[in-house]
Design a protein around this motif. Structure first.
Motif, PDB file in Angstrom:
ATOM      1  N   GLU A  20      -7.108 -45.987  61.627  1.00 15.45           N
ATOM      2  CA  GLU A  20      -8.040 -46.291  62.732  1.00 15.45           C
ATOM      3  C   GLU A  20      -7.311 -46.760  63.978  1.00 15.45           C
ATOM      4  OE1 GLU A  20     -10.537 -49.268  60.956  1.00 15.45           O
ATOM      5  OE2 GLU A  20     -11.682 -47.816  59.769  1.00 15.45           O
ATOM      6  N   GLU A  21      -6.181 -47.450  63.786  1.00 15.77           N
ATOM      7  CA  GLU A  21      -5.404 -47.991  64.901  1.00 15.77           C
ATOM      8  C   GLU A  21      -3.954 -47.497  64.794  1.00 15.77           C
ATOM      9  OE1 GLU A  21      -5.910 -52.325  65.238  1.00 15.77           O
ATOM     10  OE2 GLU A  21      -7.478 -52.114  63.712  1.00 15.77           O
ATOM     11  N   PRO A  22      -3.729 -46.214  65.009  1.00 13.29           N
ATOM     12  CA  PRO A  22      -2.384 -45.665  64.795  1.00 13.29           C
ATOM     13  C   PRO A  22      -1.316 -46.278  65.699  1.00 13.29           C
ATOM     14  CG  PRO A  22      -3.809 -44.052  65.859  1.00 13.29           C
ATOM     15  CD  PRO A  22      -4.671 -45.210  65.479  1.00 13.29           C
ATOM     16  N   GLY A  23      -1.725 -46.906  66.789  1.00 10.10           N
ATOM     17  CA  GLY A  23      -0.763 -47.540  67.688  1.00 10.10           C
ATOM     18  C   GLY A  23      -0.531 -49.012  67.392  1.00 10.10           C
ATOM     19  N   SER A  24      -1.072 -49.508  66.290  1.00 13.21           N
ATOM     20  CA  SER A  24      -0.935 -50.924  65.940  1.00 13.21           C
ATOM     21  C   SER A  24       0.277 -51.145  65.036  1.00 13.21           C
ATOM     22  CB  SER A  24      -2.198 -51.416  65.233  1.00 13.21           C
ATOM     23  OG  SER A  24      -1.967 -52.706  64.680  1.00 13.21           O
ATOM     24  N   ALA A  25       1.286 -51.783  65.591  1.00  9.49           N
ATOM     25  CA  ALA A  25       2.476 -52.114  64.801  1.00  9.49           C
ATOM     26  C   ALA A  25       2.102 -53.067  63.672  1.00  9.49           C
ATOM     27  CB  ALA A  25       3.548 -52.728  65.692  1.00  9.49           C
ATOM     28  N   ALA A  26       1.194 -53.989  63.948  1.00  9.89           N
ATOM     29  CA  ALA A  26       0.789 -54.965  62.931  1.00  9.89           C
ATOM     30  C   ALA A  26       0.122 -54.283  61.740  1.00  9.89           C
ATOM     31  CB  ALA A  26      -0.149 -56.001  63.537  1.00  9.89           C
ATOM     32  N   ALA A  27      -0.720 -53.283  61.999  1.00 12.34           N
ATOM     33  CA  ALA A  27      -1.386 -52.577  60.905  1.00 12.34           C
ATOM     34  C   ALA A  27      -0.359 -51.872  60.022  1.00 12.34           C
ATOM     35  CB  ALA A  27      -2.403 -51.579  61.451  1.00 12.34           C
ATOM     36  N   HIS A  28       0.622 -51.231  60.632  1.00 14.47           N
ATOM     37  CA  HIS A  28       1.656 -50.536  59.859  1.00 14.47           C
ATOM     38  C   HIS A  28       2.544 -51.534  59.114  1.00 14.47           C
ATOM     39  CE1 HIS A  28       0.732 -46.454  61.142  1.00 14.47           C
ATOM     40  NE2 HIS A  28       0.435 -46.994  62.327  1.00 14.47           N
ATOM     41  N   TYR A  29       2.849 -52.649  59.753  1.00 18.98           N
ATOM     42  CA  TYR A  29       3.632 -53.699  59.097  1.00 18.98           C
ATOM     43  C   TYR A  29       2.891 -54.211  57.862  1.00 18.98           C
ATOM     44  CZ  TYR A  29       5.499 -58.297  58.112  1.00 18.98           C
ATOM     45  OH  TYR A  29       6.018 -59.395  57.468  1.00 18.98           O
ATOM     46  N   ASN A  30       1.608 -54.521  58.011  1.00 18.06           N
ATOM     47  CA  ASN A  30       0.821 -55.023  56.881  1.00 18.06           C
ATOM     48  C   ASN A  30       0.677 -53.972  55.783  1.00 18.06           C
ATOM     49  OD1 ASN A  30       0.340 -57.713  57.673  1.00 18.06           O
ATOM     50  ND2 ASN A  30      -1.167 -57.007  59.150  1.00 18.06           N
ATOM     51  N   LEU A  31       0.614 -52.709  56.166  1.00 16.51           N
ATOM     52  CA  LEU A  31       0.607 -51.640  55.180  1.00 16.51           C
ATOM     53  C   LEU A  31       1.934 -51.648  54.405  1.00 16.51           C
ATOM     54  CD1 LEU A  31      -0.646 -49.170  53.844  1.00 16.51           C
ATOM     55  CD2 LEU A  31       0.176 -47.792  55.795  1.00 16.51           C
ATOM     56  N   GLY A  32       3.030 -51.852  55.131  1.00 18.06           N
ATOM     57  CA  GLY A  32       4.336 -51.968  54.471  1.00 18.06           C
ATOM     58  C   GLY A  32       4.362 -53.112  53.475  1.00 18.06           C
ATOM     59  N   LEU A  33       3.778 -54.250  53.851  1.00 16.85           N
ATOM     60  CA  LEU A  33       3.710 -55.396  52.933  1.00 16.85           C
ATOM     61  C   LEU A  33       2.913 -55.040  51.683  1.00 16.85           C
ATOM     62  CD1 LEU A  33       3.009 -58.479  55.240  1.00 16.85           C
ATOM     63  CD2 LEU A  33       5.125 -57.932  54.024  1.00 16.85           C
ATOM     64  N   ALA A  34       1.799 -54.349  51.869  1.00 18.47           N
ATOM     65  CA  ALA A  34       0.953 -53.972  50.737  1.00 18.47           C
ATOM     66  C   ALA A  34       1.715 -53.049  49.779  1.00 18.47           C
ATOM     67  CB  ALA A  34      -0.331 -53.311  51.232  1.00 18.47           C
ATOM     68  N   TYR A  35       2.438 -52.091  50.339  1.00 18.87           N
ATOM     69  CA  TYR A  35       3.231 -51.193  49.496  1.00 18.87           C
ATOM     70  C   TYR A  35       4.374 -51.945  48.812  1.00 18.87           C
ATOM     71  CZ  TYR A  35       1.076 -46.866  51.319  1.00 18.87           C
ATOM     72  OH  TYR A  35       0.213 -45.855  51.641  1.00 18.87           O
ATOM     73  N   THR A  36       5.008 -52.851  49.538  1.00 21.08           N
ATOM     74  CA  THR A  36       6.111 -53.631  48.973  1.00 21.08           C
ATOM     75  C   THR A  36       5.630 -54.429  47.763  1.00 21.08           C
ATOM     76  OG1 THR A  36       7.204 -53.787  51.136  1.00 21.08           O
ATOM     77  CG2 THR A  36       7.853 -55.402  49.469  1.00 21.08           C
ATOM     78  N   ALA A  37       4.445 -54.996  47.866  1.00 21.16           N
ATOM     79  CA  ALA A  37       3.901 -55.832  46.793  1.00 21.16           C
ATOM     80  C   ALA A  37       3.737 -55.078  45.479  1.00 21.16           C
ATOM     81  CB  ALA A  37       2.559 -56.426  47.226  1.00 21.16           C
ATOM     82  N   VAL A  38       3.587 -53.760  45.546  1.00 16.76           N
ATOM     83  CA  VAL A  38       3.436 -52.977  44.320  1.00 16.76           C
ATOM     84  C   VAL A  38       4.681 -52.133  44.023  1.00 16.76           C
ATOM     85  CG1 VAL A  38       0.911 -52.946  44.423  1.00 16.76           C
ATOM     86  CG2 VAL A  38       2.205 -51.081  45.497  1.00 16.76           C
ATOM     87  N   GLY A  39       5.761 -52.374  44.753  1.00 22.67           N
ATOM     88  CA  GLY A  39       7.024 -51.705  44.480  1.00 22.67           C
ATOM     89  C   GLY A  39       7.127 -50.275  44.972  1.00 22.67           C
ATOM     90  N   LYS A  40       6.273 -49.881  45.904  1.00 23.65           N
ATOM     91  CA  LYS A  40       6.350 -48.525  46.464  1.00 23.65           C
ATOM     92  C   LYS A  40       7.252 -48.570  47.692  1.00 23.65           C
ATOM     93  CE  LYS A  40       1.984 -46.764  44.738  1.00 23.65           C
ATOM     94  NZ  LYS A  40       0.806 -45.963  45.051  1.00 23.65           N
TER      95      LYS A  40
END
Length: 183
Positions: A20-40
Protein backbone atom coordinates in the motif's frame (compact mmCIF):
# COMPACT_ATOMS: atom_id res chain seq x y z
CA UNK A 1 -4.29 -2.90 24.25
CA UNK A 2 -4.53 -5.28 21.28
CA UNK A 3 -3.37 -8.86 21.15
CA UNK A 4 0.12 -9.69 20.00
CA UNK A 5 0.28 -10.70 16.35
CA UNK A 6 1.49 -14.15 15.40
CA UNK A 7 4.55 -14.20 13.12
CA UNK A 8 2.50 -15.07 10.02
CA UNK A 9 0.06 -12.23 10.82
CA UNK A 10 2.94 -9.78 11.23
CA UNK A 11 4.32 -10.76 7.83
CA UNK A 12 0.91 -10.38 6.22
CA UNK A 13 0.39 -6.98 7.88
CA UNK A 14 3.74 -5.60 6.73
CA UNK A 15 3.50 -7.12 3.26
CA UNK A 16 0.17 -5.33 2.89
CA UNK A 17 1.57 -2.06 4.27
CA UNK A 18 4.63 -2.25 2.00
CA UNK A 19 2.33 -2.88 -0.95
CA UNK A 20 0.00 0.00 0.00
CA UNK A 21 2.92 2.34 0.75
CA UNK A 22 5.70 1.24 -1.62
CA UNK A 23 7.67 4.42 -0.87
CA UNK A 24 7.70 3.83 2.89
CA UNK A 25 11.12 2.81 4.15
CA UNK A 26 9.58 2.08 7.55
CA UNK A 27 7.07 -0.38 6.08
CA UNK A 28 9.84 -2.28 4.28
CA UNK A 29 12.04 -2.20 7.38
CA UNK A 30 9.22 -3.63 9.52
CA UNK A 31 8.59 -6.27 6.88
CA UNK A 32 12.28 -7.18 7.16
CA UNK A 33 11.87 -7.51 10.94
CA UNK A 34 8.86 -9.78 10.47
CA UNK A 35 10.78 -12.03 8.08
CA UNK A 36 13.84 -12.03 10.36
CA UNK A 37 11.70 -13.21 13.28
CA UNK A 38 10.81 -16.39 11.39
CA UNK A 39 14.27 -16.96 9.90
CA UNK A 40 13.44 -16.01 6.31
CA UNK A 41 16.76 -14.28 5.71
CA UNK A 42 16.53 -13.95 1.93
CA UNK A 43 13.16 -12.21 2.21
CA UNK A 44 14.41 -10.12 5.14
CA UNK A 45 17.47 -9.08 3.13
CA UNK A 46 15.27 -7.98 0.23
CA UNK A 47 13.02 -5.92 2.53
CA UNK A 48 15.98 -4.27 4.31
CA UNK A 49 17.63 -3.49 0.96
CA UNK A 50 14.41 -1.81 -0.23
CA UNK A 51 14.21 0.19 3.01
CA UNK A 52 17.82 1.38 2.53
CA UNK A 53 17.10 2.19 -1.12
CA UNK A 54 14.21 4.39 -0.02
CA UNK A 55 16.09 5.94 2.90
CA UNK A 56 19.89 5.48 2.76
CA UNK A 57 20.16 7.01 6.25
CA UNK A 58 17.90 4.43 7.93
CA UNK A 59 20.57 3.10 10.23
CA UNK A 60 18.48 0.27 11.70
CA UNK A 61 17.88 -1.15 8.22
CA UNK A 62 21.63 -1.10 7.49
CA UNK A 63 22.44 -2.77 10.80
CA UNK A 64 19.88 -5.52 10.21
CA UNK A 65 20.89 -5.93 6.56
CA UNK A 66 24.47 -6.52 7.67
CA UNK A 67 23.20 -9.08 10.18
CA UNK A 68 21.14 -10.96 7.60
CA UNK A 69 24.14 -11.09 5.26
CA UNK A 70 26.27 -12.44 8.10
CA UNK A 71 23.68 -15.14 8.81
CA UNK A 72 23.81 -16.09 5.12
CA UNK A 73 27.61 -16.47 5.36
CA UNK A 74 28.17 -13.53 3.01
CA UNK A 75 30.94 -12.05 5.11
CA UNK A 76 32.49 -9.51 2.75
CA UNK A 77 29.07 -8.03 1.94
CA UNK A 78 28.18 -7.96 5.62
CA UNK A 79 31.39 -6.05 6.38
CA UNK A 80 30.67 -3.56 3.60
CA UNK A 81 27.20 -2.81 4.92
CA UNK A 82 28.44 -2.73 8.53
CA UNK A 83 31.07 -0.15 7.60
CA UNK A 84 28.39 1.98 5.93
CA UNK A 85 26.36 1.80 9.15
CA UNK A 86 29.37 2.96 11.19
CA UNK A 87 29.97 5.84 8.74
CA UNK A 88 26.36 6.93 9.29
CA UNK A 89 26.95 7.10 13.02
CA UNK A 90 26.05 3.52 13.84
CA UNK A 91 28.58 3.23 16.61
CA UNK A 92 26.66 0.48 18.32
CA UNK A 93 28.10 -2.63 19.93
CA UNK A 94 25.98 -4.87 17.67
CA UNK A 95 27.44 -3.37 14.48
CA UNK A 96 31.03 -3.85 15.61
CA UNK A 97 30.30 -7.29 17.07
CA UNK A 98 28.78 -8.51 13.79
CA UNK A 99 31.71 -7.09 11.86
CA UNK A 100 34.03 -8.96 14.23
CA UNK A 101 32.13 -12.17 13.51
CA UNK A 102 32.57 -11.63 9.78
CA UNK A 103 36.31 -11.09 10.28
CA UNK A 104 36.43 -14.25 12.41
CA UNK A 105 34.97 -16.34 9.60
CA UNK A 106 37.32 -14.68 7.12
CA UNK A 107 40.28 -15.63 9.31
CA UNK A 108 41.31 -12.02 9.99
CA UNK A 109 42.50 -11.95 13.61
CA UNK A 110 43.38 -8.24 13.45
CA UNK A 111 39.84 -7.42 12.34
CA UNK A 112 38.38 -9.57 15.12
CA UNK A 113 40.49 -7.79 17.73
CA UNK A 114 39.80 -4.28 16.40
CA UNK A 115 36.05 -4.81 16.23
CA UNK A 116 35.73 -6.45 19.63
CA UNK A 117 37.89 -3.78 21.28
CA UNK A 118 35.36 -1.29 19.91
CA UNK A 119 32.49 -3.41 21.27
CA UNK A 120 34.08 -3.25 24.72
CA UNK A 121 34.76 0.46 24.42
CA UNK A 122 31.02 0.94 23.88
CA UNK A 123 29.82 -1.81 26.27
CA UNK A 124 32.58 -3.08 28.59
CA UNK A 125 30.47 -5.90 30.06
CA UNK A 126 29.52 -7.44 26.70
CA UNK A 127 30.14 -11.16 27.43
CA UNK A 128 30.59 -12.31 23.82
CA UNK A 129 32.66 -9.21 22.97
CA UNK A 130 35.10 -10.15 25.74
CA UNK A 131 35.14 -13.76 24.57
CA UNK A 132 35.78 -13.03 20.90
CA UNK A 133 38.42 -10.46 21.79
CA UNK A 134 40.15 -13.33 23.63
CA UNK A 135 39.77 -15.54 20.54
CA UNK A 136 41.34 -12.86 18.32
CA UNK A 137 44.15 -12.22 20.78
CA UNK A 138 44.92 -15.95 20.94
CA UNK A 139 45.22 -15.96 17.16
CA UNK A 140 47.67 -13.06 17.49
CA UNK A 141 49.59 -15.10 20.11
CA UNK A 142 48.88 -12.54 22.86
CA UNK A 143 48.16 -15.22 25.43
CA UNK A 144 48.22 -13.20 28.67
CA UNK A 145 45.84 -10.57 27.33
CA UNK A 146 43.63 -13.28 25.81
CA UNK A 147 43.45 -15.05 29.18
CA UNK A 148 42.37 -11.78 30.85
CA UNK A 149 39.44 -11.31 28.44
CA UNK A 150 38.48 -14.99 28.51
CA UNK A 151 38.27 -14.93 32.31
CA UNK A 152 36.23 -11.74 32.12
CA UNK A 153 33.86 -13.27 29.56
CA UNK A 154 33.36 -16.29 31.80
CA UNK A 155 32.63 -14.08 34.83
CA UNK A 156 30.01 -12.33 32.68
CA UNK A 157 28.39 -15.67 31.87
CA UNK A 158 29.88 -16.58 28.48
CA UNK A 159 30.73 -20.26 28.10
CA UNK A 160 33.96 -20.79 26.18
CA UNK A 161 34.42 -23.58 23.69
CA UNK A 162 36.52 -26.53 24.85
CA UNK A 163 38.86 -25.82 21.90
CA UNK A 164 39.71 -22.35 23.19
CA UNK A 165 40.28 -23.65 26.70
CA UNK A 166 42.64 -26.35 25.38
CA UNK A 167 44.48 -23.73 23.31
CA UNK A 168 44.87 -21.58 26.42
CA UNK A 169 46.21 -24.55 28.37
CA UNK A 170 48.70 -25.38 25.61
CA UNK A 171 49.77 -21.75 25.32
CA UNK A 172 50.20 -21.50 29.07
CA UNK A 173 52.58 -24.43 29.16
CA UNK A 174 54.67 -23.37 26.15
CA UNK A 175 58.13 -22.33 27.11
CA UNK A 176 57.88 -23.89 30.57
CA UNK A 177 60.51 -26.56 31.05
CA UNK A 178 60.13 -29.16 33.76
CA UNK A 179 63.13 -30.90 35.23
CA UNK A 180 62.66 -34.49 36.16
CA UNK A 181 64.49 -35.65 39.22
CA UNK A 182 65.23 -39.33 39.48
CA UNK A 183 64.81 -41.04 42.81
Amino acid sequence: MGRKLKPKERIELWERRASEEPGSAAAHYNLGLAYTAVGKMTSAEKAYRRAVELDPTLLEALVNLAGTLLLQWRFEESLEVGKRAVELGGDRPLVHFNMGQAYLYLGDADGVVTCNRKVLELEPDHPAGNYFLAVGLMAQKKVAEARFYLERAMRLGHRPTPELLRAMERAGSEGVRMIEIGG
